[in-house]
Design a protein around this motif. Structure first.
Motif, PDB file in Angstrom:
ATOM      1  N   GLY A 197     -14.824   5.128   3.758  1.00 11.12           N
ATOM      2  CA  GLY A 197     -13.470   4.611   3.842  1.00 11.12           C
ATOM      3  C   GLY A 197     -12.400   5.645   3.600  1.00 11.12           C
ATOM      4  N   ASP A 198     -12.695   6.655   2.788  1.00 16.31           N
ATOM      5  CA  ASP A 198     -11.634   7.595   2.459  1.00 16.31           C
ATOM      6  C   ASP A 198     -11.323   8.567   3.594  1.00 16.31           C
ATOM      7  N   VAL A 199     -12.139   8.576   4.658  1.00 14.56           N
ATOM      8  CA  VAL A 199     -11.777   9.425   5.793  1.00 14.56           C
ATOM      9  C   VAL A 199     -10.597   8.832   6.549  1.00 14.56           C
ATOM     10  N   VAL A 200     -10.339   7.535   6.352  1.00 11.27           N
ATOM     11  CA  VAL A 200      -9.217   6.886   7.028  1.00 11.27           C
ATOM     12  C   VAL A 200      -7.911   7.571   6.652  1.00 11.27           C
ATOM     13  N   SER A 201      -7.754   7.912   5.390  1.00  9.48           N
ATOM     14  CA  SER A 201      -6.538   8.586   4.934  1.00  9.48           C
ATOM     15  C   SER A 201      -6.343   9.916   5.643  1.00  9.48           C
ATOM     16  N   ALA A 202      -7.439  10.658   5.810  1.00  9.49           N
ATOM     17  CA  ALA A 202      -7.348  11.954   6.460  1.00  9.49           C
ATOM     18  C   ALA A 202      -6.982  11.828   7.933  1.00  9.49           C
ATOM     19  N   LEU A 203      -7.377  10.709   8.560  1.00 14.17           N
ATOM     20  CA  LEU A 203      -7.161  10.531   9.990  1.00 14.17           C
ATOM     21  C   LEU A 203      -5.754  10.037  10.319  1.00 14.17           C
ATOM     22  N   THR A 204      -4.933   9.783   9.328  1.00 13.10           N
ATOM     23  CA  THR A 204      -3.565   9.325   9.603  1.00 13.10           C
ATOM     24  C   THR A 204      -2.755  10.380  10.341  1.00 13.10           C
ATOM     25  N   VAL A 205      -3.186  11.643  10.291  1.00 17.22           N
ATOM     26  CA  VAL A 205      -2.476  12.710  11.012  1.00 17.22           C
ATOM     27  C   VAL A 205      -2.742  12.640  12.514  1.00 17.22           C
ATOM     28  N   CYS A 206      -3.805  11.925  12.907  1.00 12.81           N
ATOM     29  CA  CYS A 206      -4.174  11.806  14.326  1.00 12.81           C
ATOM     30  C   CYS A 206      -3.471  10.582  14.904  1.00 12.81           C
ATOM     31  N   THR A 207      -2.228  10.734  15.267  1.00  9.09           N
ATOM     32  CA  THR A 207      -1.409   9.583  15.661  1.00  9.09           C
ATOM     33  C   THR A 207      -1.811   8.990  17.003  1.00  9.09           C
ATOM     34  N   GLY A 208      -2.607   9.722  17.787  1.00  7.33           N
ATOM     35  CA  GLY A 208      -3.064   9.197  19.069  1.00  7.33           C
ATOM     36  C   GLY A 208      -4.454   8.615  19.023  1.00  7.33           C
ATOM     37  N   LEU A 209      -5.042   8.532  17.823  1.00  5.48           N
ATOM     38  CA  LEU A 209      -6.409   8.028  17.674  1.00  5.48           C
ATOM     39  C   LEU A 209      -6.471   6.541  17.998  1.00  5.48           C
ATOM     40  N   THR A 210      -7.357   6.162  18.923  1.00  5.02           N
ATOM     41  CA  THR A 210      -7.473   4.755  19.330  1.00  5.02           C
ATOM     42  C   THR A 210      -8.841   4.171  19.045  1.00  5.02           C
ATOM     43  N   GLU A 211      -9.847   5.003  18.715  1.00  2.00           N
ATOM     44  CA  GLU A 211     -11.205   4.491  18.567  1.00  2.00           C
ATOM     45  C   GLU A 211     -11.957   5.212  17.461  1.00  2.00           C
ATOM     46  N   LEU A 212     -12.720   4.434  16.661  1.00  2.24           N
ATOM     47  CA  LEU A 212     -13.651   4.978  15.687  1.00  2.24           C
ATOM     48  C   LEU A 212     -15.040   4.446  15.995  1.00  2.24           C
TER      49      LEU A 212
END
Length: 267
Positions: free
Chosen positions: A162-177
């Protein structure tokens, strides 16, 4: 003399051979020695390269700066079947849009500092699927790498926390995990990824509260009634839900696999 342009190449180990499309029949099966890898730098039209060998001896020279400098059209690299340490050699392939390592592994391994440093150099990357690797924590190396991937649209790993979610906030175009969520993982309170509209789960329970704009959830493994309630509470805009007991296939080369979702195009 007719000129043949190679667009797709697949290499398999331990003594690599490759099969290729758009080439004469005499080149459809070639056995490569280590000293033969340098001519790959002449393949300026090569777009798709797949390497499947645990022998790092072949991976390192093939992805070296000298060879990669010539393969200027290479946009898709598949290291399925390779050890995760092979990732450290990808940094010179700066034109990559898609990096995949999705073969089942007997034991998943975390990427180290050298691997994430190489990934961070792929600033044009749109898809990063390392499905036999773990991203169990938002390490400084992981955070530094994803902060450079400003064009990233889809990311997946064999194990996510779950804590990788915080790191991924910089990827503003991310649409899929994509991936298996670590048991008991939860996103940091108040942290959301509003751009993510699609989750493809191969186990575990995603932190649904982090994805308020989910439209599609494809999940393998049973979900309890409480998880469904949690999902409905935070994902009111859900349009498609697929839950199955068997493993969902994520082979992006198989468009006819009914058990898995269609691939996302790389543009």
């Amino acid at each position: 003399m007719t000129e043949h342009v190679l667009h797709t190449c697949t290499i398999k180990g331990p003594a690599p051979s490759f099969t290729a499309s758009c080439c004469p029949p005499c080149l459809s099966q070639v056995t490569l020695a280590e000293q033969d890898l340098l001519p790959f730098s002449n393949l300026q039209s090569l777009q798709d390269l797949a390497i499947s060998t645990l022998n790092d001896t072949y991976v390192e020279p093939l992805l070296s700066a000298q060879v990669a400098a010539g393969m200027t059209s290479l946009t898709s690299l598949d290291l399925s079947g390779c050890h995760v340490s092979c990732i450290r050699h990808v940094g010179s392939s700066r034109a990559l849009r898609k990096l995949t390592m999705s073969c089942p592994a007997t034991s998943q391994q975390e990427l180290g500092a050298h691997e994430w440093a190489a990934v961070g150099k792929l600033t044009r990357l749109k898809q990063l699927h390392l499905l036999n690797a773990e991203v169990c924590s938002a390490s400084p190396e992981f955070c530094a790498a994803v902060s450079e991937l400003v064009q990233l649209q889809s990311i997946g790993a064999g194990l996510l926390s779950g804590d990788v979610v915080s790191a991924l906030t910089v990827c503003t175009g991310l649409t899929e995990l994509v991936g298996c969520w670590q048991q008991g993982s939860g996103a940091e309170e108040g942290v959301t990824l509003p751009s993510v509209t699609r989750l493809r789960g191969i186990g575990g329970v995603p932190p649904f509260s982090a994805f308020p704009n989910l439209a599609t959830v494809l999940q393998s493994g049973a979900l309890s009634a409480s998880v469904f309630v949690h999902m409905v509470q935070y994902c009111a805009g859900l349009q498609k839900l697929q839950v199955c007991s068997k493993l969902i296939s994520y082979n992006n080369n198989n468009n006819n696999n009914a058990s898995g979702p269609p691939p996302n195009p790389v543009t």
